[in-house]
Design an enzyme around this catalytic site. Structure first.
Site, PDB file in Angstrom:
ATOM      1  N   GLY A 144       0.826  -1.215   0.000  1.00 58.21           N
ATOM      2  CA  GLY A 144       0.000   0.000   0.000  1.00 58.21           C
ATOM      3  C   GLY A 144       0.856   1.258   0.000  1.00 58.21           C
TER       4      GLY A 144
ATOM      5  N   GLY B 174      -0.200   5.040  -0.843  1.00 59.07           N
ATOM      6  CA  GLY B 174      -1.248   5.683  -0.054  1.00 59.07           C
ATOM      7  C   GLY B 174      -0.721   6.826   0.801  1.00 59.07           C
ATOM      8  N   GLN B 175      -1.614   7.381   1.615  1.00 55.92           N
ATOM      9  CA  GLN B 175      -1.266   8.568   2.409  1.00 55.92           C
ATOM     10  C   GLN B 175      -0.065   8.303   3.320  1.00 55.92           C
ATOM     11  OE1 GLN B 175      -4.061   9.867   5.406  1.00 55.92           O
ATOM     12  NE2 GLN B 175      -3.112  11.868   5.588  1.00 55.92           N
TER      13      GLN B 175
ATOM     14  N   ASP C 129       2.282  -1.673  -4.501  1.00 59.76           N
ATOM     15  CA  ASP C 129       0.879  -1.229  -4.449  1.00 59.76           C
ATOM     16  C   ASP C 129       0.188  -1.845  -5.658  1.00 59.76           C
ATOM     17  OD1 ASP C 129      -1.580   0.403  -4.204  1.00 59.76           O
ATOM     18  OD2 ASP C 129      -0.404   1.645  -2.856  1.00 59.76           O
TER      19      ASP C 129
ATOM     20  N   ASP D 206      -0.817  -7.182  -5.409  1.00 61.49           N
ATOM     21  CA  ASP D 206      -2.153  -7.237  -4.820  1.00 61.49           C
ATOM     22  C   ASP D 206      -2.057  -8.169  -3.614  1.00 61.49           C
ATOM     23  OD1 ASP D 206      -4.730  -7.730  -4.055  1.00 61.49           O
ATOM     24  OD2 ASP D 206      -5.492  -8.081  -6.078  1.00 61.49           O
TER      25      ASP D 206
ATOM     26  N   TYR E 259     -14.758  -1.422   9.194  1.00 58.08           N
ATOM     27  CA  TYR E 259     -13.335  -1.055   9.270  1.00 58.08           C
ATOM     28  C   TYR E 259     -12.791  -1.374  10.663  1.00 58.08           C
ATOM     29  CZ  TYR E 259      -9.245   2.104   9.149  1.00 58.08           C
ATOM     30  OH  TYR E 259      -7.987   2.645   9.209  1.00 58.08           O
TER      31      TYR E 259
ATOM     32  N   LYS F 132      -9.968  -4.029  12.098  1.00 57.49           N
ATOM     33  CA  LYS F 132      -8.791  -3.608  12.873  1.00 57.49           C
ATOM     34  C   LYS F 132      -8.661  -4.429  14.163  1.00 57.49           C
ATOM     35  CE  LYS F 132      -7.012  -0.643  10.074  1.00 57.49           C
ATOM     36  NZ  LYS F 132      -5.815  -1.047   9.323  1.00 57.49           N
TER      37      LYS F 132
HETATM   38  P1  NAD Z   1      -4.654   4.885   1.754  1.00 48.56           P
HETATM   39  O1  NAD Z   1      -6.040   4.529   1.394  1.00 48.56           O
HETATM   40  O2  NAD Z   1      -4.164   6.270   1.496  1.00 48.56           O
HETATM   41  O3  NAD Z   1      -3.651   3.871   1.054  1.00 48.56           O
HETATM   42  C1  NAD Z   1      -3.887   2.481   1.028  1.00 48.56           C
HETATM   43  C2  NAD Z   1      -3.141   1.911  -0.163  1.00 48.56           C
HETATM   44  O4  NAD Z   1      -3.428   0.510  -0.218  1.00 48.56           O
HETATM   45  C3  NAD Z   1      -3.587   2.530  -1.508  1.00 48.56           C
HETATM   46  O5  NAD Z   1      -2.470   3.050  -2.197  1.00 48.56           O
HETATM   47  C4  NAD Z   1      -4.219   1.345  -2.255  1.00 48.56           C
HETATM   48  O6  NAD Z   1      -3.947   1.353  -3.649  1.00 48.56           O
HETATM   49  C5  NAD Z   1      -3.546   0.158  -1.576  1.00 48.56           C
HETATM   50  N1  NAD Z   1      -4.342  -1.079  -1.689  1.00 48.56           N
HETATM   51  C6  NAD Z   1      -5.679  -1.228  -1.572  1.00 48.56           C
HETATM   52  N2  NAD Z   1      -6.019  -2.515  -1.770  1.00 48.56           N
HETATM   53  C7  NAD Z   1      -4.870  -3.190  -2.010  1.00 48.56           C
HETATM   54  C8  NAD Z   1      -4.553  -4.547  -2.277  1.00 48.56           C
HETATM   55  N3  NAD Z   1      -5.504  -5.486  -2.389  1.00 48.56           N
HETATM   56  N4  NAD Z   1      -3.255  -4.880  -2.444  1.00 48.56           N
HETATM   57  C9  NAD Z   1      -2.281  -3.943  -2.370  1.00 48.56           C
HETATM   58  N5  NAD Z   1      -2.511  -2.638  -2.131  1.00 48.56           N
HETATM   59  C10 NAD Z   1      -3.792  -2.268  -1.948  1.00 48.56           C
HETATM   60  O7  NAD Z   1      -4.450   4.501   3.299  1.00 48.56           O
HETATM   61  P2  NAD Z   1      -3.413   5.103   4.347  1.00 48.56           P
HETATM   62  O8  NAD Z   1      -4.041   6.276   4.975  1.00 48.56           O
HETATM   63  O9  NAD Z   1      -2.066   5.209   3.757  1.00 48.56           O
HETATM   64  O10 NAD Z   1      -3.458   3.934   5.446  1.00 48.56           O
HETATM   65  C11 NAD Z   1      -2.536   2.875   5.468  1.00 48.56           C
HETATM   66  C12 NAD Z   1      -2.870   1.968   6.634  1.00 48.56           C
HETATM   67  O11 NAD Z   1      -2.885   2.726   7.851  1.00 48.56           O
HETATM   68  C13 NAD Z   1      -4.251   1.306   6.533  1.00 48.56           C
HETATM   69  O12 NAD Z   1      -4.185   0.010   7.099  1.00 48.56           O
HETATM   70  C14 NAD Z   1      -5.111   2.188   7.401  1.00 48.56           C
HETATM   71  O13 NAD Z   1      -6.218   1.477   7.913  1.00 48.56           O
HETATM   72  C15 NAD Z   1      -4.140   2.576   8.499  1.00 48.56           C
HETATM   73  N6  NAD Z   1      -4.514   3.832   9.167  1.00 48.56           N
HETATM   74  C16 NAD Z   1      -4.536   5.005   8.500  1.00 48.56           C
HETATM   75  C17 NAD Z   1      -4.906   6.169   9.155  1.00 48.56           C
HETATM   76  C18 NAD Z   1      -4.929   7.508   8.464  1.00 48.56           C
HETATM   77  O14 NAD Z   1      -5.396   8.504   9.033  1.00 48.56           O
HETATM   78  N7  NAD Z   1      -4.441   7.626   7.240  1.00 48.56           N
HETATM   79  C19 NAD Z   1      -5.245   6.123  10.525  1.00 48.56           C
HETATM   80  C20 NAD Z   1      -5.242   4.888  11.174  1.00 48.56           C
HETATM   81  C21 NAD Z   1      -4.844   3.745  10.491  1.00 48.56           C
END
Ligand code: NAD
Length: 312
Positions: free
Chosen positions: A8, A11-12, A34, A49, A138, A142
């Site tokens: 991933g 992502g953010q 990703d 994936d 969600y 978790k």
């Molecule tokens: P995001 O949605 O920005 O990024 C997630 C990434 O996962 C995306 O780039 C997406 O393409 C990829 N993805 C989705 N399905 C996939 C798959 N089957 N195989 C491979 N990649 C896949 O999320 P984020 O904010 O970067 O969060 C990352 C982790 O941190 C997550 O587990 C999220 O639950 C956790 N988290 C995030 C926050 C937050 O505020 N951003 C807070 C608490 C926990």
């Protein structure tokens, strides 16, 4: 050379964590992955994936991976919209990573969330150990993820560690469909001198953390001596406890014309109302020295500078 894998990674969190890991451990040691196709000649990225168990194991074997930061998931608002997909991605992705980690002897980071709590959890000073009965899919993934990681740690000796992250504020990659996305959107609107329509009510108090504190906390937890960890999955961490009105007021100190109106999205408001307002992060402080550096004022200054907004 054994390497680090980030799933991933687009992502953010992934964009900034990958950069931070490359800075700390060397670019060549960190493989980003990703769903998006790889660019030709980019040897440090692979399409992966996480729902494909064989592909996960194959990549980890080929690249000689010894640490996985498993970030791939569907976030809270997206998950509530597509609960069946959220269960598949969040649970089978984690299971595939843990199974490969068991086979190849890897350390695993799992990002849990404030969403792992629910309406029956004490909302203020939410303890490290407390009631976890979330009402979102969600949150269910978790809690189940925390338990699965703990199971792999005790049953198979997999060095799995995790944080319960609050809403994260960052400037590099846009957020991926969470309930705290409003905070990032507010800063982006202010930088563009636009008005912002907030989807949560003005007084909705939630935990937040600035991304540089989050990436540092993730790496510090992973480097902590195992005997110091009373908990594995997962430690409460937080940087601040804030409302949309307080963030808007802080932005207004730098951009006095910034204006916000409130058009509440009932789905995301209901999710936010089921989450804690302030986490107790004492266990993380005591066990491995967690210490965030950014409060609301420092984060606001830094965000506006990074987004290119004029500040006084
Ligand atoms: P995001 O949605 O920005 O990024 C997630 C990434 O996962 C995306 O780039 C997406 O393409 C990829 N993805 C989705 N399905 C996939 C798959 N089957 N195989 C491979 N990649 C896949 O999320 P984020 O904010 O970067 O969060 C990352 C982790 O941190 C997550 O587990 C999220 O639950 C956790 N988290 C995030 C926050 C937050 O505020 N951003 C807070 C608490 C926990």
């Amino acid at each position: 050379m054994r390497r680090i894998l980030v799933t991933g990674a687009r992502g953010q969190i992934g964009v900034e964590l990958t950069l931070a890991l490359r800075k700390r451990y060397g670019a060549a040691r960190v493989v980003a992955s990703d769903l998006a196709e790889a660019q030709p000649l980019d040897d440090l990225y692979e399409r992966l994936d996480c729902m494909q168990a064989d592909a996960v194991a194959d990549l980890m074997r080929r690249r000689d991976i010894d640490v996985v930061y498993h970030l791939a998931a569907l976030l809270s608002a997206v998950a509530e919209d597509r609960p069946q997909a959220a269960w598949s991605v969040n649970m089978s992705g984690l299971y595939n990573v843990l199974e490969a980690a068991r086979r190849f002897g890897c350390q695993v980071f799992f990002p849990s969330s404030i969403a792992a709590f629910g309406p029956s959890t004490p909302r203020r000073g939410t303890p490290q150990i407390t009631i976890q009965r979330p009402t979102t899919i969600y949150g269910v993934t978790k809690v189940a993820g925390e338990l699965l990681c703990d199971y792999y740690a005790t049953r198979f000796g997999v060095d799995a560690r995790g944080l319960r992250l609050p809403g994260l504020v960052s400037s590099a990659a846009p957020p991926g469909g969470g309930t705290t996305d409003y905070a990032v959107e507010m800063f982006r609107a202010a930088a563009l001198r636009k008005r912002y329509s907030c989807f949560l009510a003005a007084e909705t108090r939630l935990d937040m953390m600035y991304m540089p504190d989050a990436t540092r906390a993730i790496m510090e937890l992973m480097e902590a001596k195992p005997e110091r960890l009373r908990f594995r999955n997962a430690y409460n961490v937080t940087g601040m406890s804030v409302t949309p009105r307080e963030i808007a007021a802080e932005i207004c100190k730098h951009a006095p014309t910034f204006a916000v109106d409130y058009r509440i999205d009932p789905l995301r408001q209901a999710i936010a109302d089921s989450w804690p307002q302030s986490l107790d992060a004492n266990a993380a402080r005591e066990d491995w020295g967690f210490a965030p550096r950014f409060d609301l004022a420092a984060m606001t200054r830094d965000m506006l500078v990074r987004l290119g907004a004029a500040t006084d």
